[in-house]
Scaffold this active site. Structure first.
Site, mmCIF file in Angstrom:
data_model
loop_
_atom_site.group_PDB
_atom_site.id
_atom_site.type_symbol
_atom_site.label_atom_id
_atom_site.label_comp_id
_atom_site.label_asym_id
_atom_site.label_seq_id
_atom_site.Cartn_x
_atom_site.Cartn_y
_atom_site.Cartn_z
ATOM 1 N N LYS A 206 50.178 39.870 53.729
ATOM 2 C CA LYS A 206 49.564 39.586 52.383
ATOM 3 C C LYS A 206 48.186 39.362 52.965
ATOM 4 O O LYS A 206 47.768 38.376 53.326
ATOM 5 C CB LYS A 206 50.066 38.786 51.600
ATOM 6 N N LYS A 260 51.190 44.188 51.585
ATOM 7 C CA LYS A 260 50.419 44.044 50.384
ATOM 8 C C LYS A 260 48.946 43.815 50.803
ATOM 9 O O LYS A 260 48.574 42.807 51.449
ATOM 10 C CB LYS A 260 50.987 43.173 49.521
HETATM 11 N N1 LIG Z 1 50.917 35.364 44.555
HETATM 12 C C1 LIG Z 1 49.649 35.887 44.096
HETATM 13 C C2 LIG Z 1 49.833 37.240 43.808
HETATM 14 N N2 LIG Z 1 51.124 37.915 43.243
HETATM 15 C C3 LIG Z 1 50.819 38.945 43.158
HETATM 16 C C4 LIG Z 1 49.727 39.405 43.308
HETATM 17 C C5 LIG Z 1 48.772 40.752 43.302
HETATM 18 C C6 LIG Z 1 49.869 41.851 42.639
HETATM 19 C C7 LIG Z 1 48.787 43.099 42.381
HETATM 20 O O1 LIG Z 1 47.703 43.003 42.451
HETATM 21 O O2 LIG Z 1 49.423 44.073 41.842
HETATM 22 C C8 LIG Z 1 49.028 38.412 43.892
HETATM 23 C C9 LIG Z 1 47.853 38.247 44.614
HETATM 24 C C10 LIG Z 1 46.666 37.175 44.051
HETATM 25 O O3 LIG Z 1 46.487 37.117 42.855
HETATM 26 O O4 LIG Z 1 45.915 36.668 44.928
#
Ligand SMILES: NCc1[nH]cc(CCC(=O)O)c1CC(=O)O
Length: 337
Positions: A206, A260
């Protein structure tokens, strides 16, 4: 017979790439990658209450839904053949605190939704995240102490949250908070609690990305978050480090890997697929969705075409599936043929 020799003949000789592209039947015959409904995972947003379908401004077409409405929507998704969903809760502000303790409430919004969805739509997979960000008063994914996200204490909490989510019926735990050692600890915890058949999809790589903006609006963490997540997410500049991080997750017992955001990181999808014999998924995140929607709404691109193209490109890059807010739209389009 052609009697005139063109200059280009000296270059192409008998090699003509366009022979395999000359007709639709031929193009179908040689197509290497295909998108099917089986490749789609649909992320949804939850809010407390009932009868609520609340549009998210920066994600046109995406709504926060109360559990009853989410159940209806998930039924439709299952009817379209979508194999799995992923849930993200917008937790009431007064339930958020420094340590995200509400994630340990067995009957919190997330777990309520899982139980309701599994009851009403047993043939769809439910994937739940154990990151603390929807539950913390500061919007970070872990426990914040003196300006630092503390690793091991966060992992302990994440493991307890994972067990509660599995108790509620979650099929796959997807930890996105990027703490070290979390996959092994969650596997251990799940097994000890009798949840051997609950899988782990690691958000293995991520990246610390600007593409998460609309998601933070969706779960109301945008206004809370101070600073960035650079001390736990991967630097977008680093591919080798991403592979090493994924390798640790594989060793610790991950069943599936995820990359991601998606499109800017197709090289990472490819590298993980080459390096490991595990299913690899990409998360086409909120900012990617918003870009395509915004350009489409302005008439600057053909939105539906770009949606299908991006999803197909994930397949070409080696992904076994895609988490995408377009899942329902794409499934409808695939059903039309
Ligand atoms: N655990 C954090 C989380 N869970 C899902 C997303 C992003 C999903 C998206 O942008 O569609 C994020 C990233 C964040 O806010 O730092």
């Amino acid at each position: 017979m052609q009697d005139k020799t063109h200059l280009v003949d000296h270059i192409t000789g008998h090699r003509r790439m366009r022979r395999n592209r000359k007709a639709d039947w031929m193009r179908r015959l040689v197509q290497e990658s295909r998108l099917t409904v089986d490749d789609l995972i649909w992320p949804i947003f939850l809010v407390p209450g009932s009868g609520i379908v609340d549009p998210i401004a920066s994600m046109p077409g995406v709504n926060r839904m109360s559990v009853d409405k989410a159940v209806e929507a998930v039924k439709e998704a299952a009817d379209l053949g979508i194999p799995a969903i992923a849930t993200f809760p917008n937790i009431e502000m007064d339930l958020r605190d420094q340590t995200g303790s509400h994630i340990l409430e067995a009957n919190n919004l997330l777990n309520q939704a899982t139980a309701a969805i599994k009851k009403a739509v047993p043939n769809i997979g439910v994937i739940t995240d154990v990151a603390l960000d929807p539950f913390t008063s500061h919007g970070h994914d872990g426990i914040l102490r003196e300006g630092e996200i503390v690793n091991d204490e966060t992992v302990d909490q994440v493991v307890r949250a994972a067990i509660l989510q599995a108790d509620a019926g979650s099929d796959i735990i997807a930890p996105s908070e990027m703490m070290d050692g979390r996959i092994g600890a969650i596997r251990h915890g799940l097994d000890a609690a009798g949840h051997q058949s609950v899988g782990i999809m690691s958000y293995a790589t991520k990246f610390s990305s600007g593409y998460y903006g609309p998601y933070r609006e969706a779960i109301s963490t945008a206004g809370l978050l101070k600073g960035d997540k650079n001390s736990y997410y991967v630097n977008p500049a680093n591919g080798t480090e991403a592979v090493r991080d994924a390798a640790l997750d594989v060793e610790e017992g991950a069943d599936m890997l995820m990359v991601k955001p998606g499109l800017p990181y197709l090289d990472i999808c490819w590298r993980l697929k080459e390096a490991f014999s595990l299913p690899v998924f990409a998360y086409q995140v909120s900012g990617e969705y918003a870009q395509i929607k915004a350009a489409g709404m302005n008439g600057w691109i053909d939105e539906s075409r770009v949606m299908m193209e991006t999803l197909l490109c994930f397949k070409r890059a080696g992904c076994d599936g895609i988490l995408t807010y377009f899942a329902v739209e794409a499934a409808r389009r695939l059903a039309k043929g």
